[in-house]
Design a protein around this motif. Structure first.
Motif, mmCIF file in Angstrom:
data_model
loop_
_atom_site.group_PDB
_atom_site.id
_atom_site.type_symbol
_atom_site.label_atom_id
_atom_site.label_comp_id
_atom_site.label_asym_id
_atom_site.label_seq_id
_atom_site.Cartn_x
_atom_site.Cartn_y
_atom_site.Cartn_z
ATOM 1 N N SER A 298 0.833 -1.211 0.000
ATOM 2 C CA SER A 298 0.000 0.000 0.000
ATOM 3 C C SER A 298 0.865 1.257 0.000
ATOM 4 N N ILE A 299 1.961 1.215 0.712
ATOM 5 C CA ILE A 299 2.904 2.339 0.707
ATOM 6 C C ILE A 299 3.449 2.536 -0.707
ATOM 7 N N ILE A 300 3.862 1.444 -1.324
ATOM 8 C CA ILE A 300 4.388 1.516 -2.687
ATOM 9 C C ILE A 300 3.312 2.056 -3.634
ATOM 10 N N ALA A 301 2.094 1.550 -3.508
ATOM 11 C CA ALA A 301 0.995 2.004 -4.369
ATOM 12 C C ALA A 301 0.765 3.510 -4.208
ATOM 13 N N GLU A 302 0.792 3.985 -2.977
ATOM 14 C CA GLU A 302 0.565 5.410 -2.747
ATOM 15 C C GLU A 302 1.711 6.249 -3.315
ATOM 16 N N VAL A 303 2.933 5.797 -3.137
ATOM 17 C CA VAL A 303 4.085 6.519 -3.675
ATOM 18 C C VAL A 303 4.036 6.554 -5.201
ATOM 19 N N LYS A 304 3.640 5.440 -5.803
ATOM 20 C CA LYS A 304 3.573 5.348 -7.264
ATOM 21 C C LYS A 304 2.263 5.908 -7.819
ATOM 22 N N LYS A 305 1.400 6.379 -6.922
ATOM 23 C CA LYS A 305 0.135 7.027 -7.280
ATOM 24 C C LYS A 305 -0.786 6.113 -8.089
ATOM 25 N N VAL A 306 -0.963 4.890 -7.578
ATOM 26 C CA VAL A 306 -1.917 3.964 -8.186
ATOM 27 C C VAL A 306 -3.011 3.650 -7.180
ATOM 28 N N ARG A 307 -4.124 3.161 -7.700
ATOM 29 C CA ARG A 307 -5.341 2.969 -6.898
ATOM 30 C C ARG A 307 -5.174 1.953 -5.778
ATOM 31 N N ASP A 308 -4.655 0.756 -6.114
ATOM 32 C CA ASP A 308 -4.481 -0.253 -5.063
ATOM 33 C C ASP A 308 -3.266 -1.120 -5.359
ATOM 34 N N ILE A 309 -3.032 -2.096 -4.515
ATOM 35 C CA ILE A 309 -1.800 -2.884 -4.602
ATOM 36 C C ILE A 309 -1.739 -3.743 -5.860
ATOM 37 N N TYR A 310 -2.864 -4.011 -6.476
ATOM 38 C CA TYR A 310 -2.865 -4.824 -7.694
ATOM 39 C C TYR A 310 -2.684 -3.987 -8.959
ATOM 40 N N ASP A 311 -2.601 -2.675 -8.792
ATOM 41 C CA ASP A 311 -2.351 -1.781 -9.926
ATOM 42 C C ASP A 311 -0.876 -1.401 -10.036
ATOM 43 N N ILE A 312 -0.060 -1.879 -9.128
ATOM 44 C CA ILE A 312 1.380 -1.620 -9.206
ATOM 45 C C ILE A 312 1.917 -2.396 -10.403
ATOM 46 N N ARG A 313 2.697 -1.738 -11.238
ATOM 47 C CA ARG A 313 3.238 -2.350 -12.445
ATOM 48 C C ARG A 313 4.757 -2.195 -12.494
ATOM 49 N N VAL A 314 5.383 -3.093 -13.192
ATOM 50 C CA VAL A 314 6.835 -3.049 -13.383
ATOM 51 C C VAL A 314 7.238 -1.704 -13.984
ATOM 52 N N GLU A 315 6.411 -1.180 -14.857
ATOM 53 C CA GLU A 315 6.707 0.085 -15.534
ATOM 54 C C GLU A 315 6.814 1.268 -14.574
ATOM 55 N N HIS A 316 6.315 1.126 -13.368
ATOM 56 C CA HIS A 316 6.400 2.205 -12.384
ATOM 57 C C HIS A 316 7.796 2.335 -11.782
ATOM 58 N N PHE A 317 8.685 1.410 -12.124
ATOM 59 C CA PHE A 317 10.005 1.359 -11.492
ATOM 60 C C PHE A 317 11.116 1.546 -12.522
ATOM 61 N N LYS B 104 -4.769 -13.070 -8.154
ATOM 62 C CA LYS B 104 -4.276 -11.705 -8.401
ATOM 63 C C LYS B 104 -2.813 -11.579 -7.972
ATOM 64 N N CYS B 105 -2.494 -12.158 -6.821
ATOM 65 C CA CYS B 105 -1.112 -12.100 -6.330
ATOM 66 C C CYS B 105 -0.171 -12.869 -7.252
ATOM 67 N N LEU B 106 -0.616 -14.024 -7.729
ATOM 68 C CA LEU B 106 0.209 -14.791 -8.665
ATOM 69 C C LEU B 106 0.450 -14.019 -9.953
ATOM 70 N N ASP B 107 -0.587 -13.363 -10.448
ATOM 71 C CA ASP B 107 -0.426 -12.560 -11.656
ATOM 72 C C ASP B 107 0.594 -11.440 -11.436
ATOM 73 N N GLN B 108 0.516 -10.815 -10.285
ATOM 74 C CA GLN B 108 1.482 -9.756 -9.965
ATOM 75 C C GLN B 108 2.890 -10.336 -9.828
ATOM 76 N N PHE B 109 2.995 -11.488 -9.171
ATOM 77 C CA PHE B 109 4.295 -12.138 -9.029
ATOM 78 C C PHE B 109 4.908 -12.386 -10.403
ATOM 79 N N ILE B 110 4.112 -12.903 -11.313
ATOM 80 C CA ILE B 110 4.626 -13.207 -12.651
ATOM 81 C C ILE B 110 5.042 -11.932 -13.374
ATOM 82 N N SER B 111 4.230 -10.894 -13.271
ATOM 83 C CA SER B 111 4.598 -9.664 -13.971
ATOM 84 C C SER B 111 5.865 -9.043 -13.386
ATOM 85 N N PHE B 112 6.108 -9.256 -12.105
ATOM 86 C CA PHE B 112 7.321 -8.722 -11.483
ATOM 87 C C PHE B 112 8.501 -9.686 -11.577
#
Length: 163
Positions: free
Chosen positions: A56-75, A110-118
């Motif tokens: 949630s901290i990362i999501a807020e810093v990267k200005k995304v809605r929630d933890i599942y909207d964090i993307r590799v492209e944000h880094f 959802k977590c697995l999808d995020q794991f794979i994308s990261f």
């Protein structure tokens, strides 16, 4: 004059929010470490809460809605590779915990999808692949193996298309 006062209050609140976020961001690794300690102690509820706090901290810093909207492209992969690795590990651990409770299988996916994308196409891909496959092979706790199989197949396809 009322609008100036209101504007001053809004900017003060925004400054306070930024200061609090900066403090939370500076302590994010400690939050994740406490989550890992809870996980190791078998306190899955606390571990999950801490991992979500970190994301949630990362999501807020990267200005995304929630933890599942964090993307590799944000880094920036040159500067934030360690952060990306941490995020991938947390998503994986969260997927395993969510998998243990049938009503949370959608969250596990959802977590697995995020794991794979990261993980896919990242410098640490081999390390994560080994961790993932060893964990799955050794883990009789997986309740919804089918949910894990689909991302595994997609991930393996990504590996073949990269090589």
């Amino acid at each position: 004059m009322g609008s100036i006062s209101k504007s001053g209050k809004t900017s003060r609140e925004e400054r306070e929010r930024i200061i609090k976020l900066k403090h939370r961001y500076e302590n994010r690794v400690t939050v994740a470490r406490f989550g890992k300690e809870s996980l190791d102690a078998g306190d899955y509820g606390s571990a999950l809460k801490k991992f979500i706090d970190y994301l949630s901290i990362i999501a807020e810093v990267k200005k995304v809605r929630d933890i599942y909207d964090i993307r590799v492209e944000h880094f920036d992969p040159k500067k934030e590779i360690t952060e990306m690795l941490m995020i991938s590990h947390l998503y994986f651990e969260m997927a395993r915990m969510y998998d243990a409770v049938p009503k949370f299988h959608d969250e596990a996916k959802k977590c697995l999808d995020q794991f794979i994308s990261f993980t896919a196409n990242q410098p640490y891909q081999v390390v994560n692949s080994e961790r993932w496959f060893v964990s799955i092979l050794k883990s009789p706790f997986l309740k919804n193996l089918k949910s894990f199989a689909t991302p595994i197949n997609r991930y393996m396809f990504n590996l073949r298309s990269v090589t």
